[in-house]
Design a protein around this motif. Sequence first.
Motif, PDB file in Angstrom:
ATOM      1  N   ALA A  23       0.819  -1.214   0.000  1.00 33.48           N
ATOM      2  CA  ALA A  23       0.000   0.000   0.000  1.00 33.48           C
ATOM      3  C   ALA A  23       0.851   1.261   0.000  1.00 33.48           C
ATOM      4  CB  ALA A  23      -0.937  -0.003   1.204  1.00 33.48           C
ATOM      5  N   GLN A  24       2.047   1.171   0.550  1.00 32.56           N
ATOM      6  CA  GLN A  24       2.936   2.328   0.596  1.00 32.56           C
ATOM      7  C   GLN A  24       3.806   2.447  -0.654  1.00 32.56           C
ATOM      8  OE1 GLN A  24       5.151   1.912   4.228  1.00 32.56           O
ATOM      9  NE2 GLN A  24       3.334   2.080   5.537  1.00 32.56           N
ATOM     10  N   GLY A  25       3.695   1.458  -1.529  1.00 32.09           N
ATOM     11  CA  GLY A  25       4.524   1.438  -2.728  1.00 32.09           C
ATOM     12  C   GLY A  25       3.938   2.227  -3.880  1.00 32.09           C
ATOM     13  N   VAL A  26       4.528   2.001  -5.050  1.00 32.74           N
ATOM     14  CA  VAL A  26       4.183   2.776  -6.246  1.00 32.74           C
ATOM     15  C   VAL A  26       2.717   2.598  -6.631  1.00 32.74           C
ATOM     16  CG1 VAL A  26       4.680   3.075  -8.694  1.00 32.74           C
ATOM     17  CG2 VAL A  26       6.550   2.608  -7.089  1.00 32.74           C
ATOM     18  N   ASN A  27       2.204   1.380  -6.557  1.00 29.76           N
ATOM     19  CA  ASN A  27       0.851   1.095  -7.030  1.00 29.76           C
ATOM     20  C   ASN A  27      -0.197   1.029  -5.920  1.00 29.76           C
ATOM     21  OD1 ASN A  27       1.483   0.758  -9.867  1.00 29.76           O
ATOM     22  ND2 ASN A  27       2.542  -1.119  -9.267  1.00 29.76           N
ATOM     23  N   GLY A  28       0.208   1.296  -4.689  1.00 31.40           N
ATOM     24  CA  GLY A  28      -0.724   1.212  -3.572  1.00 31.40           C
ATOM     25  C   GLY A  28      -1.902   2.157  -3.699  1.00 31.40           C
ATOM     26  N   ALA A  29      -1.628   3.403  -4.081  1.00 33.56           N
ATOM     27  CA  ALA A  29      -2.692   4.405  -4.206  1.00 33.56           C
ATOM     28  C   ALA A  29      -3.650   4.044  -5.334  1.00 33.56           C
ATOM     29  CB  ALA A  29      -2.079   5.777  -4.446  1.00 33.56           C
TER      30      ALA A  29
END
Length: 263
Positions: free
Chosen positions: A246-252
């Motif tokens: 969730a905190q990575g590139v695709n999390g949002a």
Amino acid sequence: MGTLYGIGIIVLAFKMRPINDGLYLKQEMKALGYITLVSVSIWGMLNIFTVERFIGNAVITVAALLAHFFVISLPLFKTYSWEKLTEIDVGRKSSKTSMRTSTYGNNELTQLLSFDDGYDAFRDFLIQEFSSENLDFFENAEIFLADYQAEEDFDAREAAKDYKGLYETFVKPYSVSWVNLPGTVVEDFQAPLSKGKDLESSLKSGIVTAEELFRAAKAASNNIFGLMYTDAFRRFMKSKEYAAFAQGVNGAEFAALQANTQV
């Protein structure tokens, strides 16, 4: 007493292999198995040096330890550490992203699997739960379906080899990556393999049709996807693996897709 102890540990070893992941028992049974292993070891050390019972206790202790190693410890080690153990060479592999999203519609799990880092995070979580074979089977079954259903000129030889590979690796009872399927689904999967001399010749002669393979593979794939979606995926959403994703590139983007799905 020693004989009963030895029989008990061997029975436990065999009972642990087909534990139903959907019952939330894998972690507890695994822990119980290792606790029992330690107990057997301590019991053996305390009794093996009693001269008059040396031979009997030594044989029972060694047998119990070997049973634990080959029936429990080794398979669990393979599941946890050998991440590529269950890969099947299905040849013309289709795009993983399209395979993950095309068949099961727009739901949270297919959305997650459409991201490479989401797929990796979910698989890492399943490895921790000793159930990564579910995702491995689902992916290989979907690749099998995507490859052969799309073929204008059906290759009976390759399809037979890959279908049998799915069975031997995942569906056959006590296989190295045995997945938890209902008995009727397993029977339907086995049925094409039991007709005729071998599956390839059965396909070529018409004893077995390609549609039979597709129906059996799809039913098994649907079942495992449902198990992952209603069980492991719910726990994954509360895990540290999901938090990292969730905190990575695709999390949002994944969070946005979820929000749109729920509207």
